[in-house]
Design a protein around this motif. Structure first.
Motif, mmCIF file in Angstrom:
data_model
loop_
_atom_site.group_PDB
_atom_site.id
_atom_site.type_symbol
_atom_site.label_atom_id
_atom_site.label_comp_id
_atom_site.label_asym_id
_atom_site.label_seq_id
_atom_site.Cartn_x
_atom_site.Cartn_y
_atom_site.Cartn_z
ATOM 1 N N ILE A 2 59.060 16.614 12.966
ATOM 2 C CA ILE A 2 57.713 17.072 13.320
ATOM 3 C C ILE A 2 56.708 16.090 12.744
ATOM 4 C CG2 ILE A 2 57.590 18.608 11.294
ATOM 5 C CD1 ILE A 2 55.959 20.545 13.095
ATOM 6 N N PHE A 3 55.717 15.744 13.551
ATOM 7 C CA PHE A 3 54.798 14.644 13.220
ATOM 8 C C PHE A 3 53.373 15.048 13.572
ATOM 9 C CE2 PHE A 3 52.677 10.699 14.826
ATOM 10 C CZ PHE A 3 52.620 9.989 13.636
ATOM 11 N N ASP A 4 52.439 14.720 12.691
ATOM 12 C CA ASP A 4 51.022 15.006 12.919
ATOM 13 C C ASP A 4 50.391 13.845 13.685
ATOM 14 O OD1 ASP A 4 48.386 15.765 12.891
ATOM 15 O OD2 ASP A 4 48.131 15.632 10.714
ATOM 16 N N ALA A 50 65.806 26.599 10.604
ATOM 17 C CA ALA A 50 67.229 26.807 10.878
ATOM 18 C C ALA A 50 67.873 25.597 11.530
ATOM 19 C CB ALA A 50 67.404 28.039 11.776
ATOM 20 N N HIS A 51 67.045 24.736 12.101
ATOM 21 C CA HIS A 51 67.553 23.542 12.783
ATOM 22 C C HIS A 51 67.364 22.279 11.935
ATOM 23 C CE1 HIS A 51 67.895 26.008 16.404
ATOM 24 N NE2 HIS A 51 66.650 26.422 16.179
ATOM 25 N N GLY A 52 66.964 22.468 10.692
ATOM 26 C CA GLY A 52 66.786 21.315 9.804
ATOM 27 C C GLY A 52 65.561 20.489 10.133
ATOM 28 N N ILE A 53 64.502 21.127 10.592
ATOM 29 C CA ILE A 53 63.303 20.371 10.970
ATOM 30 C C ILE A 53 62.785 19.563 9.791
ATOM 31 C CG2 ILE A 53 61.658 22.228 10.443
ATOM 32 C CD1 ILE A 53 60.149 21.375 13.037
ATOM 33 N N THR A 54 62.380 18.338 10.074
ATOM 34 C CA THR A 54 61.959 17.405 9.023
ATOM 35 C C THR A 54 60.609 16.789 9.365
ATOM 36 O OG1 THR A 54 64.250 16.840 8.506
ATOM 37 C CG2 THR A 54 62.548 15.280 7.788
ATOM 38 N N PRO A 55 59.615 16.946 8.491
ATOM 39 C CA PRO A 55 58.345 16.242 8.753
ATOM 40 C C PRO A 55 58.532 14.745 8.530
ATOM 41 C CG PRO A 55 58.275 17.333 6.617
ATOM 42 C CD PRO A 55 59.564 17.755 7.256
ATOM 43 N N TYR A 56 57.915 13.944 9.389
ATOM 44 C CA TYR A 56 57.996 12.494 9.219
ATOM 45 C C TYR A 56 56.612 11.880 9.366
ATOM 46 C CZ TYR A 56 58.115 12.035 14.410
ATOM 47 O OH TYR A 56 57.840 12.070 15.744
ATOM 48 N N GLY A 57 56.484 10.681 8.824
ATOM 49 C CA GLY A 57 55.175 10.035 8.791
ATOM 50 C C GLY A 57 55.077 8.835 9.695
ATOM 51 N N THR A 58 53.984 8.099 9.517
ATOM 52 C CA THR A 58 53.699 6.977 10.421
ATOM 53 C C THR A 58 54.718 5.857 10.291
ATOM 54 O OG1 THR A 58 52.199 6.075 8.740
ATOM 55 C CG2 THR A 58 51.226 7.445 10.460
ATOM 56 N N GLY A 79 60.963 15.132 23.509
ATOM 57 C CA GLY A 79 59.784 15.353 22.695
ATOM 58 C C GLY A 79 58.713 16.186 23.362
ATOM 59 N N PHE A 80 57.950 16.876 22.536
ATOM 60 C CA PHE A 80 56.807 17.667 22.977
ATOM 61 C C PHE A 80 55.616 17.318 22.092
ATOM 62 C CE2 PHE A 80 60.594 20.069 24.009
ATOM 63 C CZ PHE A 80 60.358 20.536 25.295
ATOM 64 N N GLU A 81 54.442 17.244 22.690
ATOM 65 C CA GLU A 81 53.192 17.109 21.933
ATOM 66 C C GLU A 81 52.349 18.331 22.235
ATOM 67 O OE1 GLU A 81 51.173 13.423 22.493
ATOM 68 O OE2 GLU A 81 52.766 12.233 21.572
ATOM 69 N N ILE A 82 52.012 19.073 21.193
ATOM 70 C CA ILE A 82 51.304 20.341 21.328
ATOM 71 C C ILE A 82 49.864 20.126 20.894
ATOM 72 C CG2 ILE A 82 51.281 22.749 20.621
ATOM 73 C CD1 ILE A 82 54.289 22.312 19.816
ATOM 74 N N ASN A 83 48.935 20.273 21.826
ATOM 75 C CA ASN A 83 47.503 20.152 21.564
ATOM 76 C C ASN A 83 46.921 21.552 21.413
ATOM 77 O OD1 ASN A 83 46.624 17.080 22.404
ATOM 78 N ND2 ASN A 83 48.374 17.810 23.581
ATOM 79 N N VAL A 84 46.439 21.883 20.212
ATOM 80 C CA VAL A 84 45.834 23.188 19.956
ATOM 81 C C VAL A 84 44.482 22.981 19.285
ATOM 82 C CG1 VAL A 84 48.041 24.371 19.762
ATOM 83 C CG2 VAL A 84 47.004 23.361 17.719
ATOM 84 N N VAL A 91 47.086 17.734 17.141
ATOM 85 C CA VAL A 91 48.227 17.368 17.982
ATOM 86 C C VAL A 91 49.479 17.341 17.114
ATOM 87 C CG1 VAL A 91 49.193 15.679 19.572
ATOM 88 C CG2 VAL A 91 46.713 15.986 19.446
ATOM 89 N N ILE A 92 50.478 18.126 17.512
ATOM 90 C CA ILE A 92 51.725 18.216 16.755
ATOM 91 C C ILE A 92 52.848 17.736 17.654
ATOM 92 C CG2 ILE A 92 53.282 19.739 15.484
ATOM 93 C CD1 ILE A 92 50.830 21.676 15.222
ATOM 94 N N ALA A 93 53.525 16.678 17.216
ATOM 95 C CA ALA A 93 54.647 16.138 17.977
ATOM 96 C C ALA A 93 55.943 16.674 17.391
ATOM 97 C CB ALA A 93 54.623 14.616 17.931
ATOM 98 N N VAL A 94 56.746 17.315 18.249
ATOM 99 C CA VAL A 94 58.070 17.800 17.858
ATOM 100 C C VAL A 94 59.076 16.959 18.630
ATOM 101 C CG1 VAL A 94 59.611 19.786 17.678
ATOM 102 C CG2 VAL A 94 57.126 20.099 17.490
ATOM 103 N N GLN A 95 59.884 16.177 17.915
ATOM 104 C CA GLN A 95 60.738 15.174 18.543
ATOM 105 C C GLN A 95 62.183 15.316 18.055
ATOM 106 O OE1 GLN A 95 59.140 12.284 20.517
ATOM 107 N NE2 GLN A 95 57.646 13.940 20.641
ATOM 108 N N GLY A 96 63.116 15.117 18.987
ATOM 109 C CA GLY A 96 64.526 15.119 18.616
ATOM 110 C C GLY A 96 65.350 15.958 19.565
ATOM 111 N N PRO A 97 66.668 15.834 19.518
ATOM 112 C CA PRO A 97 67.545 16.574 20.419
ATOM 113 C C PRO A 97 67.361 18.091 20.352
ATOM 114 C CG PRO A 97 68.789 14.887 19.232
ATOM 115 C CD PRO A 97 67.424 14.934 18.620
#
Length: 987
Positions: free
Chosen positions: A649-651, A827-835, A804-809, A751-757
């Protein structure tokens, strides 16, 4: 403490109150209305500084902003300390603490004065010839020591505690200078009803009238007329008077910079109150009434403390009630010095002689001096002076030859006439004309809507000055275009005398120790341009910018080169007119406001998780999220693996966002971007490339079509304002017929990007009102829905190559939605990542970053995007440039490629050059450069992107990258290192 030189009465000071101040740690007494200079003179202090080069003793020379010697540091501590203030402009307040500069350990005993003993060996330009060999000696030995000695004053080690304000203003007439000409101009302009701003550098308006006890104006004393004029102006609602305000710069289109001191005269009382204000005034018309500057005379040893300009001495006497000395010798080429001599004589000062260069000196002032019994030496000159820390005597002799005689004195007052202050007029690009009668340059044809009045225009009598001010204001108020040079009677009795260049040491520039001999040396060295002489000698490069020295230097050049002064010209008069503290220009832009930080709605969450931030444009962005003792390399490797194998997950809130709305929105984008947009269906996304007119890439971003008339445009983080400005420019100037509205929405959306399988498994449970399955929401599609109960624009897009999904709220809900996604993804091991991880992931896929893979000379074809250009489009920004013959025929353009090092663990330096042969002679032939270089945890090796000449044709070729550690061999490959088929975009 006894004030030995303060008169018992007279002046405009408040004798009912006594102030205490200190100079170099010693306490003195003064009165309200004093300047630091007048207070020091009242206490018998003449020694106030040391010169820059020879460290010779220096005393107070003037009474105004042109003072070159009396530079002091003022302030009780470092946070309130300001160096290089002119003592002549520092207003006294109780408790003022000042110190002299450029001396060690004290003024009376300065070790650096040893330079003066060796003055013959260090003339102007000696450093150009002395310190150039051996080569390494300059950087290792000479430069550090010279830099240590250079400079005036000391820089505070702590930030300025005071604050400074800034303000814009508009007016019909701006009048610079509140002397008699400026006041007459203000009175005349005020009567017309126009908006008037009157500014003056002094605390009290009046200029020369403040030292004119005997002058009469309109049948009344100057003091009474001044009082009435100020009262009349104060009652006019259309007039603004700005005291303590220096007009320091004249900029195009009648923009004038003003620096107004607000509280410096009150002491360091309240740091919350602005100490000064920077005014940026746009005026329809400008009247410059800046007066004239008395010119010093050039004679041997003319720099000792106690040597002063005659008019300055009269100002100290009449305005401050201070005698500059007890026994004064006058040296003059101008009638005004006789006036000073008579005033001092009446005040009880002994006049030991008046040395007049003119053999036929005559006139009312001369006759008055003779009648008073003052000794006059006509046709004579001063041949030398005596005294160490203050003048004690001088030698005088007839100009045509004869025996010299010594005259005892503790003060020598000199006057070589007056030089009109044309600096601001010259800054406005106005032309100067030389007047042989005045031996000075006068304002000629203006380049801006301005006119010059009073002494600044070369006028002498008080009546002429007043009349010219009123006339100038009348013309300005009626917007007359012409500005004919003023008719003038001249400064009575001016004789152009500039000394004998062969004298031992006759100083021109007092601060920089430039002598007449230095100018002659520069001429002998072949520097016949006034600008070259200025730089060789540093004449006119002191803080007074040659106000006292330039005309004398020009006269010496004129005589030596046998050219008239007007043929030599003048040096450039640059802003500021007098030095202005940096705080005025910084204004409110200090601390956090110097470079405002923009933070996303998710910034607080990232900070709580220990994220390491970096600056991207004005934004603070999380660079990586370390766990435990992880360094960046390990943290990024972990984050990359999480995205490739699970979900990250990425900001991405910092992306620029522009709402393009209107019936012609699609046509507008069609004309701006290289892609085709008219047939893009609502609910679809497209990657867009934006070019400049020259065909080079300026920005990129994903654009979504919300409806037939609405688009959501994204830009790079740093390009948001630039792209919006470019769009507005074209919409208003090139495509005004299009019905389109542009709105910046960068701050409106998080904007929140959720990326990965596993991205869909995290996002889908939180989505309401939309189907996000692969069949319903394909790659490069979008839908409006609700995510975690919040209205959202959901993009299926990827900058990682994974699903990937980019969520604009709405930004206000950004953190709440982020936390909901984190909870759902745990539960899926979500990991925040940076630039940093984002950069690695996109580089593995060969995705470019504008500004990193582009450098302002890159076209779409150079990065492999030529196929994106809409072939059927009749036009778009940059289309004509791309069609140029040079682009079509050029075969060696740099193109985007990938690089793999022979040693998989070897990282290349970004920006490193690429060559064919590392052993070729220097300078090498550069084939390109590395744009991005990373360690790829996914590939288990280093990767790099590069711009390489004929790059695509070089695929498979072996080249070299010279690094500081040695040459590295690389292989040219495709820029797509990972999943070239793009299958992972679908999970």
């Amino acid at each position: 403490m006894t004030q030995a030189f303060r008169l018992a009465k007279g002046g405009r000071i408040d004798r009912a109150r006594t102030l205490s101040f200190s100079f170099d740690g010693k306490s003195y007494a003064a009165h309200p209305g004093d300047t630091l200079a007048s207070a020091l003179l009242a206490n018998g202090v003449h020694l106030v500084g040391r010169s820059f080069k020879y460290h010779r003793p220096r005393g107070i020379l003037t009474a105004g902003g042109e003072e070159p010697n009396a530079l002091v540091g003022v302030g009780r501590d470092d946070a309130h300390y300001t160096p290089n203030l002119r003592a002549t402009q520092v207003e006294l307040y109780d408790g003022l603490s000042a110190e002299s500069q450029n001396r060690s350990p004290s003024l009376a005993h300065d070790y650096a004065a040893i330079n003066d003993v060796f003055w013959r060996f260090i003339p102007s330009g000696f450093y150009y010839k002395t310190f150039m060999w051996p080569r390494k000696a300059w950087t290792k030995f000479f430069e550090p020591r010279i830099r240590e000695m250079a400079g005036l004053g000391r820089s505070p080690k702590t930030p300025d505690a005071a604050c400074y304000a800034q303000r814009f203003a508009h007016c019909d007439v701006l009048i610079i200078g509140a002397g008699p000409a400026g006041l007459a101009a203000a009175l005349a302009a005020a009567k017309t009803g126009v908006r008037v701003v009157l500014c003056d550098e002094q605390a009290e308006p009046g200029g020369s009238l403040l030292a004119e006890p005997d002058a009469m104006i309109e049948g009344m004393s100057a003091a009474r007329w001044l009082q009435g004029a100020l009262a009349q102006l104060a009652s006019c609602k259309n007039v603004r008077i700005l005291p303590r305000t220096i007009a320091f710069g004249y900029f195009p289109h009648n923009m004038i910079g003003l620096a107004q001191s607000l509280t410096s005269h009150e002491g360091e009382r309240d740091d919350a109150q602005p100490r000064g204000r920077l005014w940026q005034v746009r005026a329809k018309q400008v009247v410059i009434a800046a007066g004239a500057i008395e010119r010093p005379l050039v004679f041997p040893d003319n720099d000792r403390p106690g040597i002063m300009l005659a008019e300055a001495a009269r100002i100290y006497l009449e305005r401050y009630g201070v005698l500059p000395g007890q026994r004064a010798l006058i040296f003059t080429a101008h009638d005004g010095a006789y006036r000073t001599a008579l005033a001092l004589h009446r005040a009880g000062c002994e006049i030991t002689g008046i040395v007049d260069l003119r053999p036929d000196a005559s006139g009312p002032w001369v006759e008055a001096a003779r009648k008073a019994g003052l000794p006059i030496h006509a046709g004579a000159t001063v041949t030398g002076t005596e005294g160490r820390l203050r003048i004690t005597g001088a030698s005088i002799a007839p100009i045509k030859g004869g025996s010299s005689q010594r005259v005892s004195c503790d003060t020598l007052l000199m006057s070589g006439g007056f030089t009109p202050s044309v600096h601001l007029f010259s800054q406005s690009r106005g032309k100067l004309v030389f007047d042989a009668t005045l031996d000075a340059f006068l304002p000629g044809a203006p380049a801006e809507a301005c006119r010059v009045a009073g002494s600044a225009a070369g006028l002498a009598s008080l009546k002429e000055v007043l009349d010219s001010g009123a006339a100038a204001a009348g013309a300005a108020a009626s917007h007359q275009v012409t500005n004919a040079p003023a008719e003038h009677g001249g400064f009575i009795g001016v004789v152009p005398y500039h000394g004998d260049p062969g004298s031992v040491r006759a100083f021109l520039d007092y601060q920089n120790d430039v002598t007449a001999k230095d100018v002659m040396l520069a001429l002998r060295e072949g520097m016949h341009s006034v600008e070259h002489v200025k730089r060789f000698t540093t004449n006119g490069m002191a803080t007074d910018q040659g106000k006292l020295s330039n005309m004398n230097a020009l006269a010496i050049m004129s005589a030596a080169l046998r050219k008239p002064v007007q043929a030599i010209g003048t040096t450039t008069f640059r802003m500021p007119y007098t030095p202005v503290p940096f705080g005025y220009f910084a204004g409110y832009a200090r601390g956090e406001l110097f470079e405002p930080e923009r933070r996303t709605a998710i910034h607080g969450w990232a900070a709580e998780q220990g994220a390491v931030f970096e600056d991207v444009s004005l934004w603070k962005r999380a660079r990586y999220f370390p766990r435990g003792a992880e360094d960046m390399h390990k943290a990024v490797a972990r984050e990359c693996a999480a995205v490739r194998q699970g979900v990250g997950i990425f900001d991405a809130s910092t992306l620029g966002k522009i709402e393009v709305v209107g019936p012609d929105a699609a046509e507008f984008l069609n004309r701006m971007y290289i892609n085709a947009w008219t047939k893009l269906a609502p609910g679809k996304l497209r990657y867009g490339i934006l070019l400049r007119e020259d065909g080079f890439i300026i920005d990129d971003g994903v654009i979504g079509r919300i409806s037939d008339t609405r688009f959501h445009v994204t830009t790079t983080t740093g390009g948001a304002a630039r792209v919006l400005g470019m769009m507005e420019d074209y919409l208003q100037t090139e495509f005004p017929e299009l019905n389109v509205w542009l709105t910046s929405t960068t701050e409106q959306y998080a904007v929140i990007a959720v990326q990965g399988p596993k991205a869909r498994e995290v996002v889908a449970p939180l989505v309401e009102g939309a189907d996000v399955s692969a069949e319903a929401l394909a790659h490069m599609s979008m839908v409006e829905c609700r995510v975690a109960g919040v209205p959202a624009r959901l993009f299926r897009v990827s900058f990682t190559g994974e699903l990937g999904f980019e969520i604009n709220v709405p930004a206000d809900h950004g953190r709440a939605v982020w936390e909901a996604l984190m909870a759902q993804g745990r539960a899926h091991g979500i990991t925040p990542y940076g630039t940093e991880t984002m950069h690695v992931l996109r580089a593995e896929k060969g995705y470019i970053i504008v500004g990193q893979e582009t450098d302002g000379t890159v076209t779409p074809d150079d990065v492999g995007y030529a196929g994106m250009i809409g072939k059927a489009k009749p036009d778009f920004v940059g289309k004509r440039a791309l069609a140029r013959k040079a682009f079509a025929e050029q075969t060696n353009r740099k193109q985007l490629v990938g690089l793999l090092t022979d040693n998989p663990a070897q990282l290349l330096d970004e920006g490193a050059h690429i060559v064919a042969d590392p052993n070729q002679p220097k300078p090498m032939t550069m084939l390109g450069h590395v744009t991005s270089s990373y360690w790829s945890e996914t590939l288990g090796r280093s990767i790099a992107l590069a711009l390489l000449r004929d790059g695509r044709a070089r695929t498979g070729e072996r080249l070299h990258v010279p690094l500081t550690t040695g040459s590295v061999r690389v292989t040219v490959v495709s820029p797509v290192f990972y999943d070239p088929e793009g299958t992972r975009l679908n999970g």
